[in-house]
Design an enzyme around this catalytic site. Structure first.
Site, short mmCIF file in Angstrom:
data_model
loop_
_atom_site.label_atom_id
_atom_site.label_comp_id
_atom_site.label_asym_id
_atom_site.label_seq_id
_atom_site.Cartn_x
_atom_site.Cartn_y
_atom_site.Cartn_z
N GLU A 1 22.14 -39.29 -50.05
CA GLU A 1 21.29 -40.11 -50.71
C GLU A 1 20.33 -39.26 -51.68
O GLU A 1 20.31 -39.49 -52.79
CB GLU A 1 20.32 -41.11 -50.05
CG GLU A 1 21.27 -42.22 -49.47
CD GLU A 1 21.08 -41.88 -47.76
OE1 GLU A 1 21.43 -40.54 -47.40
OE2 GLU A 1 20.72 -42.85 -47.08
N ASP B 1 22.11 -42.58 -44.66
CA ASP B 1 21.19 -43.00 -43.42
C ASP B 1 22.01 -43.63 -42.65
O ASP B 1 22.72 -44.72 -42.89
CB ASP B 1 19.81 -43.48 -44.18
CG ASP B 1 18.96 -42.51 -44.74
OD1 ASP B 1 19.14 -41.38 -44.58
OD2 ASP B 1 18.18 -42.92 -45.23
N ASP C 1 21.58 -46.64 -41.02
CA ASP C 1 21.30 -48.04 -40.72
C ASP C 1 22.33 -48.85 -41.86
O ASP C 1 23.21 -48.50 -42.55
CB ASP C 1 19.86 -48.08 -41.08
CG ASP C 1 19.57 -47.56 -42.64
OD1 ASP C 1 20.36 -47.37 -43.35
OD2 ASP C 1 18.35 -47.67 -42.97
N GLU D 1 21.62 -50.46 -44.80
CA GLU D 1 21.58 -49.70 -46.04
C GLU D 1 22.37 -48.55 -46.17
O GLU D 1 23.06 -48.51 -47.34
CB GLU D 1 20.13 -49.36 -46.35
CG GLU D 1 19.60 -49.88 -47.89
CD GLU D 1 19.82 -51.36 -48.29
OE1 GLU D 1 20.02 -51.90 -49.33
OE2 GLU D 1 19.36 -52.17 -47.53
N TYR E 1 15.16 -40.28 -37.58
CA TYR E 1 15.15 -41.32 -38.73
C TYR E 1 13.94 -42.37 -38.53
O TYR E 1 13.42 -43.10 -37.34
CB TYR E 1 16.46 -42.20 -38.39
CG TYR E 1 16.78 -42.81 -39.86
CD1 TYR E 1 16.43 -42.52 -41.09
CD2 TYR E 1 16.83 -44.17 -39.48
CE1 TYR E 1 16.98 -43.08 -42.36
CE2 TYR E 1 17.30 -45.08 -40.86
CZ TYR E 1 17.21 -44.45 -42.26
OH TYR E 1 17.33 -45.29 -43.25
N ARG F 1 13.36 -45.44 -39.98
CA ARG F 1 13.44 -46.95 -40.11
C ARG F 1 14.19 -47.55 -38.71
O ARG F 1 15.61 -47.41 -38.61
CB ARG F 1 14.29 -47.20 -41.23
CG ARG F 1 13.46 -47.06 -42.36
CD ARG F 1 14.19 -47.62 -43.91
NE ARG F 1 13.32 -47.20 -45.12
CZ ARG F 1 13.54 -46.03 -45.71
NH1 ARG F 1 14.36 -45.09 -45.24
NH2 ARG F 1 12.70 -45.88 -46.82
N HIS G 1 19.27 -46.56 -33.03
CA HIS G 1 18.59 -45.41 -33.35
C HIS G 1 17.58 -45.10 -32.18
O HIS G 1 17.22 -46.06 -31.57
CB HIS G 1 17.85 -45.26 -34.64
CG HIS G 1 18.76 -45.81 -35.78
ND1 HIS G 1 19.89 -45.45 -35.87
CD2 HIS G 1 18.40 -46.88 -36.54
CE1 HIS G 1 20.44 -46.12 -37.02
NE2 HIS G 1 19.35 -47.01 -37.37
#
Length: 697
Positions: free
Chosen positions: A9, A82, A84, A86, A298, A300, A345
């Site tokens: 990203e 990432d 997740d 998203e 990570y 989140r 995670h």
């Protein structure tokens, strides 16, 4: 010659990963999402199973061309967004744009950006997980339906620029409900009696506890006088002594919400700042000869799980640094805080406990080291042995009244040697030792102090309290808290004063309309259940189209009723006594994200604004002519300055007082922190305790 393209990203992440992978890989950044729903229309075909109409995001042309050109030069493409929902959606959009085969094993995920983790991840690429993608799509479409269907109604009936949302509207309602609780609160009187005692030359305190063996609350002065009359002239005799050992366990390692809460309590970070700095630590920092390294996992996540490798490394570090006694007999395993927590995670932890804060300090900015230290200490303590406290409870008899004294001391610090979790009221735990006491000891009373108190209303929400409440209610997810708090302030629904949230008139008006026409959106249970449905989509046990259809059926009916029955409301501005110096029109009160300010009623022809000046009642120590007033910085932080500015440039972050230093005659200012308040000289080292009257509601 490179034969693989890796897409992440951000440029920072690309730089770090590029160094690990070497010359056979080209690493590019997509700069976040490349496709999204259009801003100019709802972009969802409701009648066609909620099919989204994605378009490439404006301004991404050069990035997309660069990615497509790089794609033509390689044999393999890896999508390393990432780990997740998203990130999975970003990977899916990239695969679609670059015309990759969805069955290809092109998806690479890693929970930490370290050389070992990245290289291991590239050994086991997988297919894009469409359950994760569909969960993200469902949330995005759900939020789009709510936002793009309700917002135009609010624009038409109230004013332009308003919005509604599943999580943001619930957050505003919580703040309003709390304000209503505070307004409706009726303080109740209660009293305490403190006996200041001494034994063996050592002072200690005991508080009134019971009468004739039964616990008694003191509600008024008459009851207090009755107790005082009963103990007058009588000895305090030790009736009972209880000593026991108590274990105290460490807090679990951070998840996103607990990190945001603790960063607010201990280092004063807003939720958005915490996530921004954590992103920097995750994506990688230059560590001199070691190169660029991701320092935390990570950020989140709502899982407290820790990998066995990290636990073993922590065990080795703790044993070598503090001794074998500080290592628990068994590795600590922490359970999920709620049943909806996602366990994909790990918890937020340092990628290596060996990189302690002192070692990292030269390489990090002030904000980075403060947050890294917090994460490191929390993780290290979570893997340490329990603390052992010696506690002592003593009951003393005086006539028919029993007074109780409590004391404790740390017998073995355990995890407390590294870190102790903060609390929302900012109090610091104290350990008070009692003198050696035995049954039938007679204790000397130095003073008996009765004191009147009043019960306090529930506290207003700080960012930390609100995040914790949303999490406990199952509203939103780790990635949503920071942007939600930003949005409701930008919309003018709430304001922040002294780090506490206050609802605005506009916020109350919008929530009233929402309660009348869209009660489900504000219903905590309904919203929490919707989060559960999205989790089920991610797990592959629920169809995302069905979830949207179930929601939309009743929502559509509500929309039709609101369109017909919602009345237009004109918000009248409160007119002040001040006149605009630019055009002569009256100034009116407006609410911004940092509270009230004055604006010209002639807007948009005149756009003059000015802050509301609050005089603190102190003469300027520099020019001796002006008065000290409270101001706000561009970021909303309160500071103090002279009202004669720019003629006088006196400024202070601390609140000036009328008191002067007994040592050098300079001004004393108020210094406040989590451990209390004090007065401090601006010129020398003199300080004194700030004595404040107890607040009454």
């Amino acid at each position: 010659m490179a034969d693989s393209l890796v897409i992440v990203e951000s440029p920072a992440k690309a730089k770090t990963i590029g160094k690990y992978l070497g010359s056979k890989y080209i690493v590019k950044a997509s700069m976040g999402h490349i496709r999204d729903l259009p801003k100019s229309q709802i972009g969802v075909e409701v009648e066609n199973e909620f099919k989204p109409k994605y378009i490439t995001i404006r301004g991404k042309g050069n990035v997309l061309k660069e990615l497509k050109d790089a794609r033509k030069k390689v044999k393999h493409v890896y999508l390393a967004a990432d780990p997740d929902r998203e990130g999975e959606a970003i990977a899916w959009h990239l695969a679609h744009y670059l015309e990759l085969n969805e069955t290809d094993t092109c998806r690479v995920v890693f929970n930490e950006i370290t050389k070992q983790a990245v290289k291991e991840a590239f050994k086991t690429p997988r297919k894009i997980n469409m359950d994760l993608v569909n969960a993200q799509q469902a949330r995005r479409i759900l939020d789009r339906l709510v936002g793009y269907k309700i917002s135009p109604l609010l624009w038409k009936k109230v004013k332009k620029g308003l919005s509604a949302g599943r999580v943001q509207s619930v957050a505003v309602k919580l703040i309003i409900d709390r304000e209503n609780e505070i307004d409706a609160f009726i303080p109740e009187e209660y009293w305490s009696i403190t006996a200041k005692l001494q034994h063996g030359g050592k002072p200690f305190e005991a508080k009134f506890h019971s009468l004739n063996g039964s616990k008694k609350e003191l509600g008024n002065q008459a009851e207090v006088q009755e107790i005082l009359k009963g103990i007058e002239g009588k000895d305090f005799v030790v009736a009972n002594v209880k000593e026991k050992e108590r274990l105290r366990n460490p807090a679990p390692p951070f998840i996103t919400s607990s990190l945001q809460q603790e960063a607010a309590r201990k280092i004063g970070f807003r939720a958005s700042k915490t996530m921004s700095v954590a992103q920097q630590l995750y994506e990688g920092v230059e560590l001199g000869k070691e190169g660029t390294v991701g320092l935390i996992t990570y950020m989140r996540t709502d899982s407290t799980r820790i990998s066995p490798v990290a636990q073993e490394e922590a065990k080795t570090y703790i044993s070598e640094k503090y001794g074998a006694d500080y290592v628990p007999e068994q590795p600590r395993v922490y359970t999920k805080k709620n049943s909806n927590a996602q366990d994909a995670h790990e918890a937020i932890r340092p990628t290596s406990i060996m990189r302690d804060p002192d070692t990292m300090k030269p390489f990090l900015s002030r904000d980075q080291i403060r947050l890294y230290k917090l994460i490191w200490e929390r993780f290290a303590s979570s893997q340490m042995a329990s603390a052992v406290l010696d506690t002592m409870t003593v009951d003393l008899q005086c006539g028919d009244s029993t007074f109780r004294a409590t004391g404790s001391k740390i017998k073995f610090a355990g995890f407390m040697k590294v870190y102790v979790e903060g609390n929302d009221d900012g109090t610091v735990e104290e350990h008070k030792l009692l003198p050696p006491l035995a049954q039938d000891d007679v204790v000397k009373a130095e003073e008996i102090e009765p004191k009147q108190h009043f019960t306090q209303p529930p506290p207003r929400y700080s960012e930390a309290r609100l995040v914790r409440t949303l999490e406990e209610l199952g509203i939103g997810r780790p990635s949503t808290y920071a942007p939600t708090l930003e949005t409701i302030q930008k919309r003018g629904y709430i304001a922040m004063e002294e780090k506490k949230f206050f609802p605005t008139e506009l916020g109350e008006l919008v929530i009233q309309l929402m309660e009348e026409f869209f009660p489900e959106i504000l219903d905590v249970e309904f919203t929490a259940n919707m989060e559960g449905d999205l989790d089920h989509v991610e797990e592959g046990t629920e169809d995302w189209v069905k979830v949207l259809a179930n929601f939309y059926e009743s929502f559509e009916q509500r929309l039709e009723v609101a369109e017909e029955e919602m009345k237009e409301i004109e918000i009248q501005d409160e007119v002040s006594d001040e006149i605009c110096e630019k055009c002569g029109m009256p100034l009116v009160y407006k609410m911004g994200r940092f509270g009230k300010f004055l604006a010209c009623s002639g807007f948009p022809d005149c756009r003059n604004t000015k802050p509301i000046v609050k005089d603190v009642g102190v003469e300027c120590p520099k020019c001796r002519e002006g008065k000290i007033i409270e101001r706000r910085s561009k970021k909303g932080r309160i500071f103090y300055g002279c009202d004669q500015y720019p003629g006088c440039d006196f400024v202070s972050w601390d609140k000036p007082t009328n008191k002067t230093c007994p040592s050098c005659d300079s001004m004393l200012v108020e210094k406040r922190n989590r451990s209390g308040a004090r007065l401090q000289c601006v010129s020398c080292d003199y300080t004194e305790e700030l004595i404040e009257e107890e607040e009454q509601a």
